[in-house]
Design an enzyme around this catalytic site. Sequence first.
Site, PDB file in Angstrom:
ATOM      1  CG  ASP A  87      -0.334  -5.489  -8.456  1.00  0.00           C
ATOM      2  OD1 ASP A  87       0.507  -5.164  -7.596  1.00  0.00           O
ATOM      3  OD2 ASP A  87      -1.496  -5.830  -8.178  1.00  0.00           O
ATOM      4  CG  ASP A  96       1.193   0.576  -5.613  1.00  0.00           C
ATOM      5  OD1 ASP A  96       0.355   0.845  -4.724  1.00  0.00           O
ATOM      6  OD2 ASP A  96       0.979  -0.272  -6.509  1.00  0.00           O
ATOM      7  CG  HIS A 111      -2.137  -0.906   1.036  1.00  0.00           C
ATOM      8  ND1 HIS A 111      -3.224  -0.563   0.269  1.00  0.00           N
ATOM      9  CD2 HIS A 111      -2.395  -2.145   1.517  1.00  0.00           C
ATOM     10  CE1 HIS A 111      -4.115  -1.549   0.308  1.00  0.00           C
ATOM     11  NE2 HIS A 111      -3.632  -2.534   1.050  1.00  0.00           N
ATOM     12  CE1 TYR A 151      -5.092  -1.452  -3.527  1.00  0.00           C
ATOM     13  CE2 TYR A 151      -5.919   0.567  -4.521  1.00  0.00           C
ATOM     14  CZ  TYR A 151      -4.921  -0.366  -4.369  1.00  0.00           C
ATOM     15  OH  TYR A 151      -3.729  -0.198  -5.044  1.00  0.00           O
TER      16      TYR A 151
END
Length: 352
Positions: A144, A9, A7, A193
């Site tokens: 990712d 990025d 958490h 999120y």
Amino acid sequence: MNLIGEHTDYSEGFVLPIAIDLACFVAAASPGAAPGQVRLYSEELQRGSEMAASGIPNARPAGAWTDYVVGVAQQLARSGREVKSCDLLIHSTVPVGAGLSSSAALEVSAALALGAGSMDKMELARLCQRAENEFVGLPCGIMDQFVSIFGRENAAILIDCRTLEHRAVPLPENVAIIAVNSMVKHELGSSAYRERVAECAQAVRFIQGSHAGVKTLRDATLGMLDAAMGEVAMRRARHVISEDNRVLAFADAAGDLKRMGELFVASHRSLQHDYEVSCVELDFLVDTALGIPGVYGARMTGGGFGGCTVNLVDPAAVGAFEREIAVRYKAEYGIDPKVFECRPSAGAGPVS
Ligand code: ADP
Ligand code: MG
């Protein structure tokens, strides 16, 4: 799989992921058997879908798995690459929704199958992230997609998510990276999120009141935290700032497994208590792992609320660890976890 830097990025911080030896494969027949159509079929979901190739530039999200592929196709079309009729057959060995980025694997492999192989890799990573941000609608960072493309054998990739500068960080040979899939996925995931992304922005706005140069939490220091910003915003910011520090410390710790393990555990505790994205199953897996001989460290990996933990384990202790963690988890939750070793592997490319 992210080794550390969770958490961070989307706050333009640091991350240290590896590409693993699981993959999404997309086979493409072009032109497809149905004239003018783009057809998709996922072996995992045993579901297919089709749409007119000419409709892709203006397609709207369907709220389904196909959005990941159509979103990428649309971004390709918008970058001037025509998407023509084709049949895409998708087969993935990446567990879906387990924090191991099955969505990025699907985006990147679909992009390559749609002809993006000649595109600059950095541009490709950004394009796939945009597909997920704008079409799927998740405000994810770039980690990712980036590591799915830039992954290297036997190394993790230290990524500066602001500048996208990156370097390989070789991993010591005397440690195994073991994933334990809790097999749970709490619904909270994607709403939390978005909430965390918003909470980070809120913390930044507060800090900017006294430190105008702070653009994202990447620029903030622990000394800038202030109880007046609100207790929740303070804890969220404390996680991101301290996690960035841990990523750099981990990359510097090189072969010091004890130190690497400590940083893993500190990362988990921060995600558990300050960022509040863990869950009882992940906490149980971490706490249990830390009591098993030969384990240097354990933490949740991925967005949280389920999915996997990542464990640094002495290679000689792997067999016993895998048995013990599975037995203990089953006894507690009645679920058989999936336990598997991950080998840092090369990122996406053509296979024959
Ligand atoms: P993660 O990326 O952690 O696995 P996400 O929620 O970001 O979890 O992405 C999972 C989603 O990606 C699935 O719900 C599905 O829509 C899509 N997806 C991933 N792999 C496949 C696949 N093999 N076939 C179809 N859809 C897939
Ligand atoms: Mg994902």
